[in-house]
Design a protein around this motif. Structure first.
Motif, PDB file in Angstrom:
ATOM      1  N   SER A 151      27.525  37.576  40.018  1.00 52.53           N
ATOM      2  CA  SER A 151      27.561  36.260  41.044  1.00 52.53           C
ATOM      3  C   SER A 151      29.016  36.811  41.869  1.00 52.53           C
ATOM      4  O   SER A 151      29.882  37.606  41.803  1.00 52.53           O
ATOM      5  CB  SER A 151      28.342  35.221  40.133  1.00 52.53           C
ATOM      6  N   ILE A 152      29.073  36.006  42.963  1.00 48.62           N
ATOM      7  CA  ILE A 152      30.254  36.349  44.037  1.00 48.62           C
ATOM      8  C   ILE A 152      31.434  36.085  43.407  1.00 48.62           C
ATOM      9  O   ILE A 152      32.260  36.923  43.990  1.00 48.62           O
ATOM     10  CB  ILE A 152      29.995  35.406  45.141  1.00 48.62           C
ATOM     11  N   PHE A 153      31.626  35.400  42.415  1.00 49.34           N
ATOM     12  CA  PHE A 153      33.017  35.178  41.944  1.00 49.34           C
ATOM     13  C   PHE A 153      33.525  36.602  40.845  1.00 49.34           C
ATOM     14  O   PHE A 153      34.579  36.818  40.596  1.00 49.34           O
ATOM     15  CB  PHE A 153      33.082  33.989  41.009  1.00 49.34           C
ATOM     16  N   GLU A 154      32.453  37.203  40.443  1.00 52.07           N
ATOM     17  CA  GLU A 154      32.582  38.571  39.802  1.00 52.07           C
ATOM     18  C   GLU A 154      32.728  39.622  40.607  1.00 52.07           C
ATOM     19  O   GLU A 154      32.619  40.842  39.883  1.00 52.07           O
ATOM     20  CB  GLU A 154      31.759  38.542  38.550  1.00 52.07           C
ATOM     21  N   TYR A 155      32.738  39.551  41.926  1.00 53.15           N
ATOM     22  CA  TYR A 155      32.605  40.752  42.801  1.00 53.15           C
ATOM     23  C   TYR A 155      33.836  41.675  42.846  1.00 53.15           C
ATOM     24  O   TYR A 155      33.769  42.872  42.603  1.00 53.15           O
ATOM     25  CB  TYR A 155      32.562  40.611  44.387  1.00 53.15           C
ATOM     26  N   ASN A 156      34.951  41.002  42.704  1.00 53.40           N
ATOM     27  CA  ASN A 156      36.184  41.899  42.638  1.00 53.40           C
ATOM     28  C   ASN A 156      36.696  41.869  41.438  1.00 53.40           C
ATOM     29  O   ASN A 156      37.591  42.755  40.902  1.00 53.40           O
ATOM     30  CB  ASN A 156      37.215  41.170  43.779  1.00 53.40           C
ATOM     31  N   LEU A 164      57.825  27.673  43.606  1.00 54.64           N
ATOM     32  CA  LEU A 164      56.407  27.200  43.587  1.00 54.64           C
ATOM     33  C   LEU A 164      55.766  28.386  43.674  1.00 54.64           C
ATOM     34  O   LEU A 164      55.833  29.193  44.608  1.00 54.64           O
ATOM     35  CB  LEU A 164      56.035  26.095  44.867  1.00 54.64           C
ATOM     36  N   PHE A 165      54.751  29.042  42.822  1.00 56.67           N
ATOM     37  CA  PHE A 165      53.915  30.357  42.672  1.00 56.67           C
ATOM     38  C   PHE A 165      52.380  29.808  42.777  1.00 56.67           C
ATOM     39  O   PHE A 165      52.116  28.845  42.029  1.00 56.67           O
ATOM     40  CB  PHE A 165      54.397  30.918  41.612  1.00 56.67           C
ATOM     41  N   LEU A 166      51.714  30.667  43.474  1.00 56.97           N
ATOM     42  CA  LEU A 166      50.003  30.411  43.572  1.00 56.97           C
ATOM     43  C   LEU A 166      49.568  31.635  43.404  1.00 56.97           C
ATOM     44  O   LEU A 166      49.891  32.718  43.763  1.00 56.97           O
ATOM     45  CB  LEU A 166      49.990  30.046  45.039  1.00 56.97           C
ATOM     46  N   GLY A 167      48.469  31.480  42.320  1.00 54.32           N
ATOM     47  CA  GLY A 167      47.644  32.729  41.799  1.00 54.32           C
ATOM     48  C   GLY A 167      46.137  32.314  42.448  1.00 54.32           C
ATOM     49  O   GLY A 167      45.700  31.255  42.279  1.00 54.32           O
ATOM     50  N   LEU A 168      45.597  33.230  42.864  1.00 50.60           N
ATOM     51  CA  LEU A 168      44.189  33.006  43.460  1.00 50.60           C
ATOM     52  C   LEU A 168      43.370  34.056  42.849  1.00 50.60           C
ATOM     53  O   LEU A 168      43.444  35.243  43.145  1.00 50.60           O
ATOM     54  CB  LEU A 168      44.108  33.099  44.955  1.00 50.60           C
ATOM     55  N   SER A 169      42.132  33.632  41.923  1.00 47.60           N
ATOM     56  CA  SER A 169      41.339  34.693  41.450  1.00 47.60           C
ATOM     57  C   SER A 169      40.032  34.447  42.157  1.00 47.60           C
ATOM     58  O   SER A 169      40.070  33.513  43.080  1.00 47.60           O
ATOM     59  CB  SER A 169      41.123  34.272  40.077  1.00 47.60           C
ATOM     60  N   GLY A 170      39.040  35.404  42.280  1.00 44.38           N
ATOM     61  CA  GLY A 170      37.867  35.351  42.783  1.00 44.38           C
ATOM     62  C   GLY A 170      37.653  36.339  43.708  1.00 44.38           C
ATOM     63  O   GLY A 170      38.292  37.362  43.580  1.00 44.38           O
ATOM     64  N   LEU A 171      36.885  35.993  44.821  1.00 47.91           N
ATOM     65  CA  LEU A 171      36.769  36.988  45.955  1.00 47.91           C
ATOM     66  C   LEU A 171      38.105  37.086  46.588  1.00 47.91           C
ATOM     67  O   LEU A 171      38.678  36.237  47.191  1.00 47.91           O
ATOM     68  CB  LEU A 171      35.622  36.297  46.834  1.00 47.91           C
ATOM     69  N   ALA A 172      38.387  38.630  46.713  1.00 49.94           N
ATOM     70  CA  ALA A 172      39.733  38.820  47.183  1.00 49.94           C
ATOM     71  C   ALA A 172      40.108  38.535  48.755  1.00 49.94           C
ATOM     72  O   ALA A 172      40.942  37.926  48.915  1.00 49.94           O
ATOM     73  CB  ALA A 172      39.919  40.442  47.035  1.00 49.94           C
ATOM     74  N   THR A 173      38.905  38.732  49.444  1.00 51.20           N
ATOM     75  CA  THR A 173      38.975  38.331  50.830  1.00 51.20           C
ATOM     76  C   THR A 173      39.184  36.872  51.167  1.00 51.20           C
ATOM     77  O   THR A 173      40.118  36.271  51.905  1.00 51.20           O
ATOM     78  CB  THR A 173      37.932  38.789  51.694  1.00 51.20           C
ATOM     79  N   ASP A 174      38.656  35.925  50.283  1.00 50.81           N
ATOM     80  CA  ASP A 174      38.873  34.546  50.406  1.00 50.81           C
ATOM     81  C   ASP A 174      40.435  34.199  49.955  1.00 50.81           C
ATOM     82  O   ASP A 174      41.001  33.369  50.652  1.00 50.81           O
ATOM     83  CB  ASP A 174      37.741  33.708  49.724  1.00 50.81           C
ATOM     84  N   ALA A 175      40.555  34.892  48.702  1.00 54.54           N
ATOM     85  CA  ALA A 175      41.895  34.796  48.217  1.00 54.54           C
ATOM     86  C   ALA A 175      43.047  34.938  49.322  1.00 54.54           C
ATOM     87  O   ALA A 175      44.121  34.255  49.390  1.00 54.54           O
ATOM     88  CB  ALA A 175      42.265  35.505  47.114  1.00 54.54           C
ATOM     89  N   GLY A 219      30.541  25.365  52.280  1.00 59.18           N
ATOM     90  CA  GLY A 219      30.460  26.545  52.544  1.00 59.18           C
ATOM     91  C   GLY A 219      31.774  26.988  52.018  1.00 59.18           C
ATOM     92  O   GLY A 219      32.801  27.407  52.675  1.00 59.18           O
ATOM     93  N   PRO A 220      32.179  27.210  50.827  1.00 59.33           N
ATOM     94  CA  PRO A 220      33.534  27.350  50.294  1.00 59.33           C
ATOM     95  C   PRO A 220      33.981  28.639  50.209  1.00 59.33           C
ATOM     96  O   PRO A 220      33.413  29.544  50.344  1.00 59.33           O
ATOM     97  CB  PRO A 220      33.286  26.713  48.630  1.00 59.33           C
ATOM     98  N   TYR A 221      35.361  28.456  50.001  1.00 58.63           N
ATOM     99  CA  TYR A 221      36.039  29.410  49.601  1.00 58.63           C
ATOM    100  C   TYR A 221      35.756  29.960  48.177  1.00 58.63           C
ATOM    101  O   TYR A 221      35.982  29.099  47.143  1.00 58.63           O
ATOM    102  CB  TYR A 221      37.606  29.384  49.657  1.00 58.63           C
ATOM    103  N   PHE A 222      35.449  31.284  47.763  1.00 55.70           N
ATOM    104  CA  PHE A 222      35.320  31.756  46.542  1.00 55.70           C
ATOM    105  C   PHE A 222      36.276  32.108  45.621  1.00 55.70           C
ATOM    106  O   PHE A 222      36.537  33.101  45.321  1.00 55.70           O
ATOM    107  CB  PHE A 222      33.860  32.821  46.613  1.00 55.70           C
ATOM    108  N   CYS A 223      37.139  31.022  45.642  1.00 55.96           N
ATOM    109  CA  CYS A 223      38.419  31.335  44.892  1.00 55.96           C
ATOM    110  C   CYS A 223      38.541  30.359  43.859  1.00 55.96           C
ATOM    111  O   CYS A 223      38.316  29.171  44.153  1.00 55.96           O
ATOM    112  CB  CYS A 223      39.433  31.339  45.949  1.00 55.96           C
ATOM    113  N   GLN A 224      39.347  30.736  42.764  1.00 53.23           N
ATOM    114  CA  GLN A 224      39.974  29.609  42.021  1.00 53.23           C
ATOM    115  C   GLN A 224      41.371  29.622  41.738  1.00 53.23           C
ATOM    116  O   GLN A 224      42.042  30.672  41.584  1.00 53.23           O
ATOM    117  CB  GLN A 224      39.482  29.820  40.315  1.00 53.23           C
ATOM    118  N   PRO A 225      42.057  28.689  42.504  1.00 55.45           N
ATOM    119  CA  PRO A 225      43.550  28.780  42.466  1.00 55.45           C
ATOM    120  C   PRO A 225      44.232  28.402  41.087  1.00 55.45           C
ATOM    121  O   PRO A 225      43.759  27.401  40.430  1.00 55.45           O
ATOM    122  CB  PRO A 225      44.179  28.044  43.540  1.00 55.45           C
TER     123      PRO A 225
END
Lengths: 204, 207
Positions: free
Chosen positions: A2-7, A49-60, A101-107
């Motif tokens: 899956s695209i979420f597991e690419y990176n 305030l900190f933000l972590g973004l998982s998922g596709l690195a380019t979208d992150a 057409g979402p960002y493939f990220c989970q913040p």
């Protein structure tokens, strides 16, 4: 795959006593190949305030740049920093704008709100918020992380205890996931200071 | 009046520095330590108009109110725009909007209409009163036409009396609960327009 597991990614945030911790792994891969072992998944929006973004690195990366842009404008207009709850609402709105057409990220969002109360939340890639009082997880290692956090978490941990707990939970979970690992990056944030620490785990 | 020869163009200032398109009614303000008072004269075009149907003081949010002097229709348009902007802010941040934001955005709209082609400036000057995390606040959009009198450590009731006295000075005819409007915002953070009965009570105290 899956695209979420690419990176590959692993993210966790945990609440302690008047503090919070947010931690991530450091691997950046292209499917099964490891490209980098020092990838930053967690970024600071402001001192509390900190933000972590998982998922596709380019979208992150792109999403992070857009959010920093919005926050800087907010700071200029309102002459104050954004509260974590407000920021979470903003991220949710921005993600939903791209509903078809979402960002493939989970913040994962973690911050200290009014009266230094710790705030954590996560959301899916189209902005469905999930608030939690104890911990939130995201990434390819999320299932292991849920198990590890559930068993290791205690209420009202002091910053040092919290660091230990988050680190153990992260390292043991990424060991069960081939797409994340290569060390850890942990931020422990109290009202007075931010402690950033690098973990050395199984380098595979 | 010498100003009338300057009333043909939308953006020409008369010798006294006014844009003659604007006519002003009286508006007064009072600022207390724990709240804000805004009061205005309610000038009805004829005695056939039911004064309860005319509302010069309007809400932008439960804790921000606004009053104007000048042209009623222009005011209503600005209030509509502001309310929409307030709701958009709330949709994005789910946080109550600080008082400075609607003031700034409304001022930007008013400025836009002094510069675009084919439109005329808004014939209003606004007073915005509200309560947010920074405490009670009062903003005005055009200083020159307004009379202001306040002391910071007043109590809210005293501020109401001061506002009434200020209105009285320029008032023609008999002042009563029916031809003035008073809006207050206090520590309860809720903007409230006083009923005619309450205004009459304050008037009795002032006499």
């Amino acid at each position: 795959m899956s695209i979420f597991e690419y990176n590959g990614s692993a993210l966790v945030a945990m609440v302690g006593k008047n503090c919070f911790a947010i931690a991530s792994d450091r691997r950046l891969g292209v499917q099964l190949q490891t490209i980098a072992t020092d990838f930053q998944r967690i970024s600071k929006i402001h001192d509390r305030l900190f933000l972590g973004l998982s998922g596709l690195a380019t979208d992150a990366q792109t999403l992070y740049q857009r959010l920093v842009f919005r926050h800087k404008l907010y700071q200029l207009r309102e002459e104050r920093d954004m509260k974590p709850e407000t920021f979470a609402n903003l991220v949710s709105a921005i993600l939903y704008e791209k509903r078809f057409g979402p960002y493939f990220c989970q913040p994962v969002i973690a911050g200290l709100g009014d009266e230094d109360k710790p705030f954590i939340c996560t959301m899916d890639s189209i902005g469905a918020k999930e608030l939690a009082k104890d911990f939130v997880v995201a990434g390819t290692a999320s299932e292991s992380l849920y198990g590890a956090c559930e068993s290791m978490f205690k209420q009202d941990m002091e910053p040092e205890d919290l660091f230990e707990t988050v680190s153990q939970a992260l390292l043991s979970s990424v060991d069960r996931d081939c797409l994340s690992g290569w060390g850890g990056h942990v931020y422990v944030v109290t009202p007075t200071e931010v402690k950033e620490r690098i973990l050395k785990g199984r380098m595979d | 009046m010498g100003d009338s020869q300057y009333s043909f163009s939308l953006t020409t200032f008369s010798p006294s520095g006014k844009l003659v398109q604007i006519e002003h009614a009286l508006t007064a303000v009072g600022s207390a330590a724990n709240g804000v008072v805004i009061a205005t004269e309610k000038k009805l075009p004829s005695i056939l108009v039911d004064e309860t149907s005319v509302q010069k003081i309007q809400y932008l949010t439960p804790n921000i109110g606004v009053v104007y002097s000048g042209m009623g229709p222009d005011f209503r348009v600005l209030v509509r725009k502001s309310r929409k902007q307030v709701e958009q802010y709330h949709r994005l941040y789910k946080e109550p909007i600080p008082v400075t934001q609607p003031v700034r955005e409304t001022a930007a709209v008013m400025q836009e209409f002094t510069q675009s082609g084919g439109v005329r400036p808004f014939g209003v000057s606004l007073l915005v009163a509200g309560y947010d995390d920074n405490g009670p606040q009062l903003y005005q959009n055009a200083k020159t036409f307004l009379e202001k009198r306040y002391t910071d450590d007043m109590e809210l009731d005293d501020a109401v009396h001061t506002a009434i006295l200020t209105l009285k000075e320029g008032f023609e005819g008999q002042i009563s609960g029916k031809n003035i409007e008073i809006g207050i915002i206090g520590t309860d953070k809720n903007f409230r327009v006083l009923t005619p009965a309450e205004i009459d009570d304050y008037l009795a105290e002032v006499e």
